[in-house]
Design an enzyme around this catalytic site. Structure first.
Site, PDB file in Angstrom:
ATOM      1  N   ARG A 234      -7.685  -0.185   0.702  1.00  0.00           N
ATOM      2  CA  ARG A 234      -8.219  -1.425   0.118  1.00  0.00           C
ATOM      3  C   ARG A 234      -8.615  -1.238  -1.335  1.00  0.00           C
ATOM      4  NH1 ARG A 234     -12.709  -1.647   4.615  1.00  0.00           N
ATOM      5  NH2 ARG A 234     -10.989  -0.621   5.690  1.00  0.00           N
TER       6      ARG A 234
ATOM      7  N   LYS B 232      -9.971  13.031   8.151  1.00  0.00           N
ATOM      8  CA  LYS B 232      -9.543  12.610   9.486  1.00  0.00           C
ATOM      9  C   LYS B 232      -9.522  13.814  10.423  1.00  0.00           C
ATOM     10  CE  LYS B 232      -6.470   8.846   7.958  1.00  0.00           C
ATOM     11  NZ  LYS B 232      -7.142   7.725   8.644  1.00  0.00           N
TER      12      LYS B 232
ATOM     13  N   ASP C 295      -2.525  10.239   3.541  1.00  0.00           N
ATOM     14  CA  ASP C 295      -3.922   9.867   3.716  1.00  0.00           C
ATOM     15  C   ASP C 295      -4.616  10.863   4.626  1.00  0.00           C
ATOM     16  OD1 ASP C 295      -6.377   8.686   3.951  1.00  0.00           O
ATOM     17  OD2 ASP C 295      -5.697   6.997   5.188  1.00  0.00           O
TER      18      ASP C 295
ATOM     19  N   GLU D 287      -9.494   3.940   1.908  1.00  0.00           N
ATOM     20  CA  GLU D 287      -8.963   4.082   0.548  1.00  0.00           C
ATOM     21  C   GLU D 287      -7.930   3.023   0.189  1.00  0.00           C
ATOM     22  OE1 GLU D 287      -7.674   5.509   3.098  1.00  0.00           O
ATOM     23  OE2 GLU D 287      -5.551   5.130   2.761  1.00  0.00           O
TER      24      GLU D 287
ATOM     25  N   ASP E  70     -12.144   7.432   3.573  1.00  0.00           N
ATOM     26  CA  ASP E  70     -10.948   7.119   4.355  1.00  0.00           C
ATOM     27  C   ASP E  70     -10.612   5.627   4.310  1.00  0.00           C
ATOM     28  OD1 ASP E  70      -8.769   7.651   5.933  1.00  0.00           O
ATOM     29  OD2 ASP E  70      -9.904   7.911   7.801  1.00  0.00           O
TER      30      ASP E  70
ATOM     31  N   LYS F 122       0.852  -1.201   0.000  1.00  0.00           N
ATOM     32  CA  LYS F 122       0.000   0.000   0.000  1.00  0.00           C
ATOM     33  C   LYS F 122       0.882   1.243   0.000  1.00  0.00           C
ATOM     34  CE  LYS F 122      -3.231   2.725   2.828  1.00  0.00           C
ATOM     35  NZ  LYS F 122      -4.163   2.761   3.972  1.00  0.00           N
TER      36      LYS F 122
ATOM     37  N   ASP G 289       1.655   6.434   5.352  1.00  0.00           N
ATOM     38  CA  ASP G 289       0.670   5.482   4.832  1.00  0.00           C
ATOM     39  C   ASP G 289       1.152   4.797   3.539  1.00  0.00           C
ATOM     40  OD1 ASP G 289      -1.719   4.233   5.472  1.00  0.00           O
ATOM     41  OD2 ASP G 289      -2.962   5.621   4.327  1.00  0.00           O
TER      42      ASP G 289
END
Ligand code: BES
Ligand code: MN
Ligand code: ZN
Length: 498
Positions: free
Chosen positions: A354, A280, A273, A352, A350, A268, A291
């Site tokens: 996956r 967030k 993020d 995201e 959020d 990933k 991230d």
């Protein structure tokens, strides 16, 4: 730092300091420590009798002005109880000792291999762990300030008195140093702030690493831009990136050994993020520059495999995007289509990671990957469940996950399997699409795993959630505060013994 092996007695080593060890419960030391104790007139035995030296893990003592030795200082590091000794304790002790050597300004440092003589460890493995702990502990991210810890150690010399072992130890030094360098390269990428490390910059940095490591002949780098991703139908990945002014980069590294099954290795890589429109809260948002740790780790693994000449048939995938809110951002309520045609209802922008992994998994299978491993800072739920030291492990093949856990012990990294319980699939059910991108708060590490599983058809697949383990705010024995690079050593070990 130059690391070498010399054949001689530690009592003849010339330099600034030597590193020796002591087990907990020892009254009068044997081996190399015993030989030095004699030259010091029994000083170490007296310190033990006084209970000033106990030999516990974490303990380090400096002995000064040793007239009968050819070094001025002796660093004595605790190894704990003999029966509890393992490679991870060697890594930790090595880290503790070398940081002390740096602190006392030693430039040329000699060491014995902890645990291979009096302890019961395999000498090559112990040497590898020693070198890993040493190089990982000295890591310092100083791209934007002066080095925090003063002097550098120039030479680190492993002193072995048995000439028949020297060749083995030298090979182990190369493996240990390469793995630590690979993990430190991953740490560098992870620590880099998101204003610098955009998706495009991630690509440039990876290409630079491949050149600097001299592995251009073995590792081929290909990058897909937005237009190419559109053509391939990667609607999930593109949706995540569409709110950012930095365009996505789908980075693919290829190491070909055609007689072996193709392994897909996906990390990933969300360079920042923010959460997107499901933004967030601001406290702690800065940590989301990390991230992209999954992408950094798979980059490190690929560097190490190539450098150490592993015969693995490898497809490394680094889907780099930034998740930002803007007038062009994807929204809650949107329905998007992944590369395999499945439709996804966005309920939370959020969730995201996956989405980027879904398209990557489909891509890997389209390239005929038979085994796929993904590693991702995927869910806060995994951090709640397993904390900062243990990664979550999921997958569709029990033998494969058992194997990963087995090799992780040698690497000194902790994993725990979470169940991909099909009874939770209903949490991902959507009224308008094939599935939705979040199953809510409960069991969120598991529902994220179930989401990914929906994008794997035939391959044997492992999913590693490292949301808790990639970043630490506290320094520990061989891990400075900041990025850890967790996963490089285990995945390397797993793939090189596949
Ligand atoms: N990158 C985060 C997960 C994360 C959290 C990593 C803490 C490191 C530390 C991920 O993209 C995320 O936001 N996950 C959400 C998913 C939720 C919206 C279903 C989470 O876990 O809260
Ligand atoms: Mn997120
Ligand atoms: Zn994320």
């Amino acid at each position: 730092m130059k690391i070498s092996v010399v054949v001689k007695s530690i009592t003849d080593f010339k330099g600034d300091a030597i590193i020796l060890n002591i087990f907990e419960g020892t009254k009068s030391p044997g081996g190399a420590t015993g030989a030095v104790d004699k030259l010091l007139g029994g000083l170490i035995s007296r310190l033990i009798a006084d209970r000033e030296v106990k030999g516990r893990v974490g303990e380090v003592t400096v002995l000064h002005e040793c007239p009968k030795l050819t070094v001025r200082k002796v660093i004595l590091v605790g190894l704990g109880k003999k029966k509890d000794l393992n490679n991870e304790i060697v890594r930790r002790a090595a880290g503790i000792a070398v940081k002390k050597a740096r602190e006392i300004n030693a430039r040329r440092v000699g060491t014995i291999v902890h645990g291979s003589d009096i302890g019961s460890l395999d000498p090559a493995r112990a040497t590898q762990s020693l070198v890993e702990g040493t190089c990982l502990a000295l890591y310092d991210f100083n791209a934007y300030r002066k080095p925090a810890n003063g002097q550098r150690i120039n030479e680190f010399i492993i002193v072995e008195k048995d000439p028949s072992k020297a060749k083995k130890l030298s090979n182990a030094v190369v493996i240990g140093q390469t793995l630590a360098d690979a993990q430190n390269a991953a740490r560098d990428l992870i620590n880099e702030p998101a204003n610098i490390l955009t998706p495009e910059k991630m690509q440039k940095r990876i290409q630079m690493l491949i050149e600097n490591w001299g592995i251009q002949k073995v590792v081929k780098c290909q990058c897909l831009d937005r237009a190419a991703l559109r053509k391939m139908g990667m609607g999930a990945l593109l949706a995540v990136g569409q709110g950012s002014s930095h365009v996505p980069r789908f980075i693919v590294l290829r190491m070909t050994n055609a007689d072996k099954p193709l392994v897909g290795l996906i990390g990933k890589t969300v360079t920042f993020d923010s959460g997107g429109l499901s933004i967030k809260q601001s406290s702690g948002m800065g940590a989301m520059k990390t991230d992209m740790a999954g992408g950094a780790v798979v980059t490190g693994v690929t560097l190490a495999l190539a450098k150490l000449d592993s015969k693995v048939n490898l497809l490394t995938i680094i889907p780099a995007v930034e998740n930002m809110p803007s007038g062009s951002a994807y929204r809650p309520g949107d329905v998007i289509r992944a590369m395999n045609g499945k439709t996804i209802e966005i309920v939370n922008t959020d969730a995201e990671g996956r989405l980027t992994l879904a398209d990557s998994l489909v891509y890997a299978e389209s390239k005929k990957a038979e085994i796929i491993i993904d590693i991702a800072t995927l869910t806060g739920g995994c951090v709640v469940a397993l904390g900062e030291k243990i990664a979550g492990l999921m997958g569709n093949d029990r033998a494969l996950s058992d194997k990963l856990i087995e090799v992780s012990e040698l690497a000194g990294e902790k994993f725990w399997t979470l169940p991909l319980y099909e009874g939770y699939l209903n949490k991902l059910k959507s009224d308008v699409a094939d599935l939705k991108n979040s199953g809510g708060r409960y069991a969120s590490a598991i529902t994220a795993g179930l989401f990914l599983k929906a994008f794997v058809e035939k391959a044997k697949w492992l999913h590693i959630d490292v949301a808790g383990t990639e970043l630490t705010d506290k320094e520990s024995d061989y891990t400075p505060a900041g990025a850890t690079g967790f996963g490089v050593r285990t995945i390397y070990e797993f793939l090189s013994t596949l």
